[in-house]
Structure formats: C-alpha cells, structure tokens
Write a protein that holds these residues in place. Structure first.
Motif, PDB file in Angstrom:
ATOM      1  N   MET A 257       0.803  -1.224   0.000  1.00 44.86           N
ATOM      2  CA  MET A 257       0.000   0.000   0.000  1.00 44.86           C
ATOM      3  C   MET A 257       0.837   1.277   0.000  1.00 44.86           C
ATOM      4  O   MET A 257       0.319   2.345  -0.287  1.00 44.86           O
ATOM      5  CB  MET A 257      -0.930   0.005   1.214  1.00 44.86           C
ATOM      6  CG  MET A 257      -2.049  -0.994   1.126  1.00 44.86           C
ATOM      7  SD  MET A 257      -3.116  -0.953   2.564  1.00 44.86           S
ATOM      8  CE  MET A 257      -3.681   0.715   2.561  1.00 44.86           C
ATOM      9  N   GLU A 258       2.107   1.184   0.338  1.00 46.43           N
ATOM     10  CA  GLU A 258       2.932   2.382   0.489  1.00 46.43           C
ATOM     11  C   GLU A 258       2.950   3.261  -0.763  1.00 46.43           C
ATOM     12  O   GLU A 258       2.725   4.465  -0.657  1.00 46.43           O
ATOM     13  CB  GLU A 258       4.357   1.998   0.896  1.00 46.43           C
ATOM     14  CG  GLU A 258       5.234   3.202   1.132  1.00 46.43           C
ATOM     15  CD  GLU A 258       6.641   2.819   1.531  1.00 46.43           C
ATOM     16  OE1 GLU A 258       7.403   3.738   1.851  1.00 46.43           O
ATOM     17  OE2 GLU A 258       6.981   1.615   1.527  1.00 46.43           O
ATOM     18  N   PRO A 259       3.173   2.714  -1.975  1.00 40.59           N
ATOM     19  CA  PRO A 259       3.171   3.607  -3.151  1.00 40.59           C
ATOM     20  C   PRO A 259       1.825   4.303  -3.369  1.00 40.59           C
ATOM     21  O   PRO A 259       1.787   5.492  -3.711  1.00 40.59           O
ATOM     22  CB  PRO A 259       3.501   2.676  -4.320  1.00 40.59           C
ATOM     23  CG  PRO A 259       4.109   1.465  -3.706  1.00 40.59           C
ATOM     24  CD  PRO A 259       3.539   1.354  -2.340  1.00 40.59           C
ATOM     25  N   ALA A 260       0.719   3.575  -3.149  1.00 36.50           N
ATOM     26  CA  ALA A 260      -0.601   4.180  -3.345  1.00 36.50           C
ATOM     27  C   ALA A 260      -0.849   5.288  -2.318  1.00 36.50           C
ATOM     28  O   ALA A 260      -1.405   6.339  -2.653  1.00 36.50           O
ATOM     29  CB  ALA A 260      -1.682   3.107  -3.243  1.00 36.50           C
ATOM     30  N   LEU A 261      -0.437   5.069  -1.067  1.00 36.20           N
ATOM     31  CA  LEU A 261      -0.625   6.096  -0.045  1.00 36.20           C
ATOM     32  C   LEU A 261       0.236   7.323  -0.319  1.00 36.20           C
ATOM     33  O   LEU A 261      -0.196   8.458  -0.102  1.00 36.20           O
ATOM     34  CB  LEU A 261      -0.321   5.530   1.345  1.00 36.20           C
ATOM     35  CG  LEU A 261      -1.346   4.554   1.892  1.00 36.20           C
ATOM     36  CD1 LEU A 261      -0.846   3.937   3.195  1.00 36.20           C
ATOM     37  CD2 LEU A 261      -2.669   5.241   2.109  1.00 36.20           C
ATOM     38  N   ARG A 262       1.451   7.113  -0.812  1.00 42.56           N
ATOM     39  CA  ARG A 262       2.304   8.254  -1.157  1.00 42.56           C
ATOM     40  C   ARG A 262       1.683   9.071  -2.298  1.00 42.56           C
ATOM     41  O   ARG A 262       1.694  10.293  -2.270  1.00 42.56           O
ATOM     42  CB  ARG A 262       3.701   7.784  -1.541  1.00 42.56           C
ATOM     43  CG  ARG A 262       4.509   7.302  -0.364  1.00 42.56           C
ATOM     44  CD  ARG A 262       5.968   7.085  -0.767  1.00 42.56           C
ATOM     45  NE  ARG A 262       6.706   6.486   0.304  1.00 42.56           N
ATOM     46  CZ  ARG A 262       7.265   7.163   1.303  1.00 42.56           C
ATOM     47  NH1 ARG A 262       7.141   8.470   1.342  1.00 42.56           N
ATOM     48  NH2 ARG A 262       7.941   6.538   2.240  1.00 42.56           N
ATOM     49  N   GLN A 263       1.141   8.387  -3.297  1.00 40.52           N
ATOM     50  CA  GLN A 263       0.500   9.076  -4.422  1.00 40.52           C
ATOM     51  C   GLN A 263      -0.739   9.837  -3.944  1.00 40.52           C
ATOM     52  O   GLN A 263      -0.977  10.973  -4.359  1.00 40.52           O
ATOM     53  CB  GLN A 263       0.118   8.060  -5.510  1.00 40.52           C
ATOM     54  CG  GLN A 263      -0.467   8.677  -6.748  1.00 40.52           C
ATOM     55  CD  GLN A 263       0.543   9.518  -7.510  1.00 40.52           C
ATOM     56  OE1 GLN A 263       1.750   9.325  -7.382  1.00 40.52           O
ATOM     57  NE2 GLN A 263       0.059  10.464  -8.290  1.00 40.52           N
TER      58      GLN A 263
END
Length: 130
Positions: free
Chosen positions: A66-72
């Motif tokens: 989930m980290e990339p989606a949360l950063r975006q």
C-alpha cells in the motif's frame, strides 16, 4: 544541640554495615511460586507470538504493497486537504458530511455562525453638492 547531632550521626554510621549486608536467602520453596509464574507468563507470550507471527508478516506485506498508493494519494490530495483545513476552523464544530442527491457534499455547522456586521457607510463619502 551538639549532643543530639553527635548521637544521630553515630547511630547512622553504626547502622551502615547492617544496611549493606545481603538479605537472607529465601527458605526452601518460598521463591518457587514466583519463578513458576514467570515461566508460565514467558511460555504464554511465546505461544502468542508464534500464533501472531503469520498475521504480522501479512500485515507487513500489506503495508509494503500500500505504500506507493498512499504516497500518491498524499501527493495529490495533500494540497486540497490543506486548503480545506484552512477554511474549516475546528472540525468538532460541524456535523458529519452529507451527500446530496445531486452528488454535492456539504458540511453543516452545529451552531450557525453569527451574521457578519454590515459595513457602516462613511458619511463624507458619496455626498453630492447641488
């Protein structure tokens, strides 16, 4: 006064060796109950950790996914949320958001704000000499 001070100091110095001695070892069987409780607690928590390990591994994998989606999301929505928070002074003053049939989302205040006072016209401004 000197006699009381000398007597007190002498008693304190004589008591020091007594305080420095190790406590007597516990009698046979006195400490067994506490060590058994400690051992039981250790085994209990070891079992809990073994059972929770797969769930914790899954949770770690989920957070990595989930980290990339949360950063975006933070990159795109951060400025909009910052603007919204500047307009909304204290979120506890508002009811939960409402979705209207046309798709609009409104935030109603729990107590309406008092009306802003109307500007007082300047008596010297706008005079017409006839």
């Amino acid at each position: 006064m000197k006699h009381i001070l000398i007597t007190t100091m002498t008693a304190a110095f004589l008591a020091q060796p007594v305080l420095a001695e190790d406590p007597a070892p516990p009698a046979a069987g006195e400490d067994d109950g506490f060590s058994l409780m400690e051992e039981g607690a250790k085994l209990f928590f070891k079992g809990i950790m073994q059972q929770m390990e797969p769930a914790l591994d899954d949770l770690q994998q989920l957070t990595e996914d989930m980290e990339p989606a949360l950063r975006q999301f933070a990159k795109e929505m951060g400025p909009a949320l910052r603007d919204l928070m500047e307009k909304v002074d204290d979120i506890t003053l508002y009811h939960p958001p409402e979705l209207l049939p046309n798709g609009d989302i409104i935030l109603r205040r729990k107590q309406p704000m008092p009306p802003e006072p109307l500007p007082v016209p300047d008596p010297n401004e706008g005079e017409i000499d006839l």
